[in-house]
Motif scaffolding. Structure first.
Motif, PDB file in Angstrom:
ATOM      1  N   TYR A 349       4.423  25.877  16.236  1.00 33.33           N
ATOM      2  CA  TYR A 349       3.808  26.833  17.162  1.00 33.33           C
ATOM      3  C   TYR A 349       2.332  26.456  17.331  1.00 33.33           C
ATOM      4  O   TYR A 349       1.764  25.732  16.509  1.00 33.33           O
ATOM      5  N   PRO A 350       1.690  26.925  18.412  1.00 28.52           N
ATOM      6  CA  PRO A 350       0.291  26.562  18.638  1.00 28.52           C
ATOM      7  C   PRO A 350      -0.637  27.240  17.643  1.00 28.52           C
ATOM      8  O   PRO A 350      -0.525  28.435  17.384  1.00 28.52           O
ATOM      9  N   VAL A 351      -1.562  26.458  17.100  1.00 30.05           N
ATOM     10  CA  VAL A 351      -2.511  26.945  16.101  1.00 30.05           C
ATOM     11  C   VAL A 351      -3.923  26.612  16.574  1.00 30.05           C
ATOM     12  O   VAL A 351      -4.193  25.490  17.005  1.00 30.05           O
ATOM     13  N   ALA A 352      -4.812  27.581  16.485  1.00 32.18           N
ATOM     14  CA  ALA A 352      -6.180  27.388  16.963  1.00 32.18           C
ATOM     15  C   ALA A 352      -7.065  26.746  15.909  1.00 32.18           C
ATOM     16  O   ALA A 352      -6.980  27.067  14.722  1.00 32.18           O
ATOM     17  N   ALA A 353      -7.941  25.857  16.359  1.00 28.13           N
ATOM     18  CA  ALA A 353      -9.022  25.352  15.529  1.00 28.13           C
ATOM     19  C   ALA A 353     -10.205  26.305  15.661  1.00 28.13           C
ATOM     20  O   ALA A 353     -10.080  27.387  16.237  1.00 28.13           O
ATOM     21  N   THR A 354     -11.359  25.935  15.149  1.00 26.36           N
ATOM     22  CA  THR A 354     -12.532  26.777  15.318  1.00 26.36           C
ATOM     23  C   THR A 354     -12.896  26.884  16.800  1.00 26.36           C
ATOM     24  O   THR A 354     -12.765  25.911  17.551  1.00 26.36           O
ATOM     25  N   PRO A 355     -13.359  28.042  17.249  1.00 25.35           N
ATOM     26  CA  PRO A 355     -13.817  28.154  18.633  1.00 25.35           C
ATOM     27  C   PRO A 355     -15.194  27.551  18.847  1.00 25.35           C
ATOM     28  O   PRO A 355     -15.620  27.380  19.991  1.00 25.35           O
ATOM     29  N   LEU A 356     -15.896  27.201  17.757  1.00 25.96           N
ATOM     30  CA  LEU A 356     -17.245  26.656  17.873  1.00 25.96           C
ATOM     31  C   LEU A 356     -17.199  25.188  18.291  1.00 25.96           C
ATOM     32  O   LEU A 356     -16.401  24.405  17.787  1.00 25.96           O
ATOM     33  N   GLN A 357     -18.078  24.833  19.218  1.00 28.74           N
ATOM     34  CA  GLN A 357     -18.167  23.453  19.684  1.00 28.74           C
ATOM     35  C   GLN A 357     -19.583  22.949  19.421  1.00 28.74           C
ATOM     36  O   GLN A 357     -20.537  23.362  20.090  1.00 28.74           O
ATOM     37  N   PHE A 358     -19.713  22.061  18.443  1.00 30.03           N
ATOM     38  CA  PHE A 358     -21.008  21.507  18.083  1.00 30.03           C
ATOM     39  C   PHE A 358     -21.230  20.184  18.810  1.00 30.03           C
ATOM     40  O   PHE A 358     -20.316  19.363  18.913  1.00 30.03           O
ATOM     41  N   GLY A 359     -22.450  20.000  19.298  1.00 28.43           N
ATOM     42  CA  GLY A 359     -22.747  18.772  20.030  1.00 28.43           C
ATOM     43  C   GLY A 359     -22.808  17.546  19.155  1.00 28.43           C
ATOM     44  O   GLY A 359     -22.557  16.429  19.614  1.00 28.43           O
ATOM     45  N   ALA A 360     -23.143  17.721  17.874  1.00 25.78           N
ATOM     46  CA  ALA A 360     -23.348  16.574  16.995  1.00 25.78           C
ATOM     47  C   ALA A 360     -22.055  16.011  16.422  1.00 25.78           C
ATOM     48  O   ALA A 360     -22.002  14.834  16.037  1.00 25.78           O
ATOM     49  N   LEU A 361     -21.006  16.835  16.339  1.00 30.83           N
ATOM     50  CA  LEU A 361     -19.755  16.401  15.721  1.00 30.83           C
ATOM     51  C   LEU A 361     -18.574  16.916  16.521  1.00 30.83           C
ATOM     52  O   LEU A 361     -18.629  18.011  17.091  1.00 30.83           O
ATOM     53  N   PRO A 362     -17.484  16.160  16.569  1.00 31.95           N
ATOM     54  CA  PRO A 362     -16.297  16.650  17.271  1.00 31.95           C
ATOM     55  C   PRO A 362     -15.651  17.797  16.506  1.00 31.95           C
ATOM     56  O   PRO A 362     -15.825  17.942  15.297  1.00 31.95           O
ATOM     57  N   ARG A 363     -14.922  18.622  17.236  1.00 38.63           N
ATOM     58  CA  ARG A 363     -14.227  19.733  16.607  1.00 38.63           C
ATOM     59  C   ARG A 363     -13.081  19.210  15.743  1.00 38.63           C
ATOM     60  O   ARG A 363     -12.322  18.339  16.149  1.00 38.63           O
ATOM     61  N   GLU A 364     -12.982  19.763  14.538  1.00 41.74           N
ATOM     62  CA  GLU A 364     -11.907  19.387  13.634  1.00 41.74           C
ATOM     63  C   GLU A 364     -10.582  19.989  14.112  1.00 41.74           C
ATOM     64  O   GLU A 364     -10.526  21.173  14.492  1.00 41.74           O
ATOM     65  N   ALA A 365      -9.527  19.208  14.111  1.00 43.38           N
ATOM     66  CA  ALA A 365      -8.206  19.727  14.463  1.00 43.38           C
ATOM     67  C   ALA A 365      -7.730  20.696  13.387  1.00 43.38           C
ATOM     68  O   ALA A 365      -8.073  20.536  12.208  1.00 43.38           O
ATOM     69  N   PRO A 366      -6.969  21.708  13.758  1.00 44.31           N
ATOM     70  CA  PRO A 366      -6.464  22.646  12.744  1.00 44.31           C
ATOM     71  C   PRO A 366      -5.492  21.958  11.795  1.00 44.31           C
ATOM     72  O   PRO A 366      -4.817  20.991  12.164  1.00 44.31           O
ATOM     73  N   ARG A 367      -5.457  22.468  10.574  1.00 42.89           N
ATOM     74  CA  ARG A 367      -4.549  21.927   9.559  1.00 42.89           C
ATOM     75  C   ARG A 367      -3.647  23.036   9.054  1.00 42.89           C
ATOM     76  O   ARG A 367      -3.999  24.215   9.074  1.00 42.89           O
ATOM     77  N   VAL A 368      -2.467  22.685   8.603  1.00 42.63           N
ATOM     78  CA  VAL A 368      -1.485  23.679   8.164  1.00 42.63           C
ATOM     79  C   VAL A 368      -1.987  24.415   6.932  1.00 42.63           C
ATOM     80  O   VAL A 368      -2.858  23.950   6.198  1.00 42.63           O
ATOM     81  N   ALA A 369      -1.426  25.595   6.708  1.00 47.93           N
ATOM     82  CA  ALA A 369      -1.702  26.347   5.480  1.00 47.93           C
ATOM     83  C   ALA A 369      -0.931  25.708   4.332  1.00 47.93           C
ATOM     84  O   ALA A 369       0.158  25.151   4.519  1.00 47.93           O
ATOM     85  N   PRO A 370      -1.473  25.786   3.122  1.00 50.91           N
ATOM     86  CA  PRO A 370      -0.802  25.136   1.991  1.00 50.91           C
ATOM     87  C   PRO A 370       0.365  25.958   1.464  1.00 50.91           C
ATOM     88  O   PRO A 370       0.454  27.165   1.691  1.00 50.91           O
ATOM     89  N   LYS A 371       1.259  25.304   0.771  1.00 52.62           N
ATOM     90  CA  LYS A 371       2.252  26.015  -0.027  1.00 52.62           C
ATOM     91  C   LYS A 371       1.561  26.536  -1.282  1.00 52.62           C
ATOM     92  O   LYS A 371       0.528  26.012  -1.700  1.00 52.62           O
TER      93      LYS A 371
END
Length: 404
Positions: A349-371
């Motif tokens: 299912y679709p999972v959101a990353a952070t809504p913040l967009q920083f000019g110095a670094l690309p947005r990190e892709a979301p990662r799954v929750a751990p077991k």
């Protein structure tokens, strides 16, 4: 870890919304957030919404991108391990966040004996330490008494938990502020964030308390109308609903163009003696505005109304269900904030990353929750430096849990 907060490590002991959402906010920015739970699972590991076979979609949503260590919280050796983890050395470490009772072995004073510059955020119910949740706190704020349809008797609870959400983001900000203070001064500190005070501060900032005291009034219910300007839901010819708002001069003009209301709006101003370019004028003449807009919306389909409003640049939105939102091309499917993840045990299912967009670094892709306990061994080894045979013994004695 990568991201703008790479190098920061936060240990989290949490349940429900405010604390885990605050930790997830930091994890999405690249911090290493380690959540600890009892080996049997946390208080909220099966909280709804759930899948048909009982897996918590809620838990997965609030804990994505974190690492998990599972420990017998009643075992003295387990508590020793977590104390060592919370107070482990390192420039970006020594940060602890919890909404559990921070007493005994989790008390700031006890933990600070192991690391003097410890930063510890404690989210509590109210300033006295009494247990509270969003729903009990919302009851005292006054909002349930103005929420709901006109004429309704009794409270209407919020569906989304606003004070948990506000507290989560305030907590994340507090940790970053305290970490900056530590870098500048070398001092750690305990931060106390009462959920109730968060709600009261927002209620004050929005003017609700001021209105009640200065004007000596209790605001009545206005249903779906936006208090103090113009905004309301309207039903289309094909039984869909849209929200139309006016917050500025431009929105008045755009709406007039979309529906051909220019002459009708001028007539309202002349007959009512109001200026529709002001909030007061729009609020005073809201019934007259509705009388003009409502028949136009009712005579057209949602697609036609939406196309006209969009072309004119009006302020509006269609009402959608959650399933419709998930299929929404603009909001979700083509939004670069979202990634379709395969969450183990739950599905894709679709999972959101952070809504913040920083000019110095690309947005990190979301990662799954751990077991539960997925990272127990690597945390014990890499951070606490335990040898393999000691880790194996801890598993054999059921002091820790998780996959081997």
């Amino acid at each position: 870890m990568t991201g703008i907060l790479a190098g920061l490590r936060i240990v989290e002991g949490s349940a429900f919304i405010a604390a885990p959402l605050g930790g997830m906010t930091l994890a999405q920015l690249g911090a290493d957030v380690i959540r600890f739970d009892d080996i049997k699972g946390g208080l909220d590991n099966d909280r709804w919404p759930i899948t048909k076979d009982g897996r918590s979609i809620y838990w997965a949503g609030l804990n994505k991108g974190k690492r998990s260590i599972a420990v017998d919280l009643r075992n003295p050796r387990g508590r020793e391990l977590l104390t060592a983890l919370i107070t482990a050395p390192g420039e970006g470490a020594g940060i602890f966040t919890t909404n559990m009772p921070a007493r005994g072995w989790l008390a700031y004073e006890e933990l600070a004996k192991k690391r003097a510059d410890l930063i510890a955020l404690n989210i509590v119910g109210d300033r006295h330490g009494t247990a509270n949740v969003d729903y009990t706190i919302n009851a005292i704020t006054g909002f349930p008494m103005v929420t709901g349809p006109v004429g309704h008797q009794g409270p209407v609870n919020a569906v989304a938990p606003p004070w948990d959400l506000a507290t989560a983001y305030a907590g994340a900000m507090a940790i970053l502020a305290a970490e900056r203070h530590r870098r500048m001064t070398g001092q750690g500190q305990r931060i106390v964030l009462p959920l109730q005070d968060m709600a009261l501060s927002v209620t004050s900032a929005l003017g609700y308390l001021g209105e009640a005291v200065v004007n000596d009034v209790d605001r009545p219910r206005y249903g779906n109308e936006i208090f103090g300007t113009f905004g309301r839901d309207f039903k289309t010819k094909d039984a869909r609903f849209i929200m139309i708002c006016i917050f500025s001069d431009r929105h008045v003009d755009a709406l007039a163009v979309a529906g051909g209301f220019a002459a009708a709006f001028r007539k309202i101003e002349t007959e009512s003696g109001v200026d529709l370019k002001t909030d007061a004028g729009r609020w005073t003449a809201r019934a007259e505005l509705c009388a003009v807009i409502e028949p136009w919306v009712a005579a057209h389909t949602a697609a036609d109304v939406g196309a006209a409003l969009k072309k004119a640049g009006a302020l509006w939105a269609p009402y959608q269900t959650f399933r419709e939102l998930a299929a929404d091309k603009e909001a979700v499917r083509d939004n670069p904030m979202f990634t379709v993840l395969d969450q183990p045990g739950i599905g894709r299912y679709p999972v959101a990353a952070t809504p913040l967009q920083f000019g110095a670094l690309p947005r990190e892709a979301p990662r799954v929750a751990p077991k539960l306990g997925q990272h127990t061994d690597e945390i014990l080894s890499a951070i606490l430096g335990l040898p393999d045979h000691e880790i194996a013994r801890l598993h054999d004695e059921k002091v820790v849990g998780g996959p081997r």
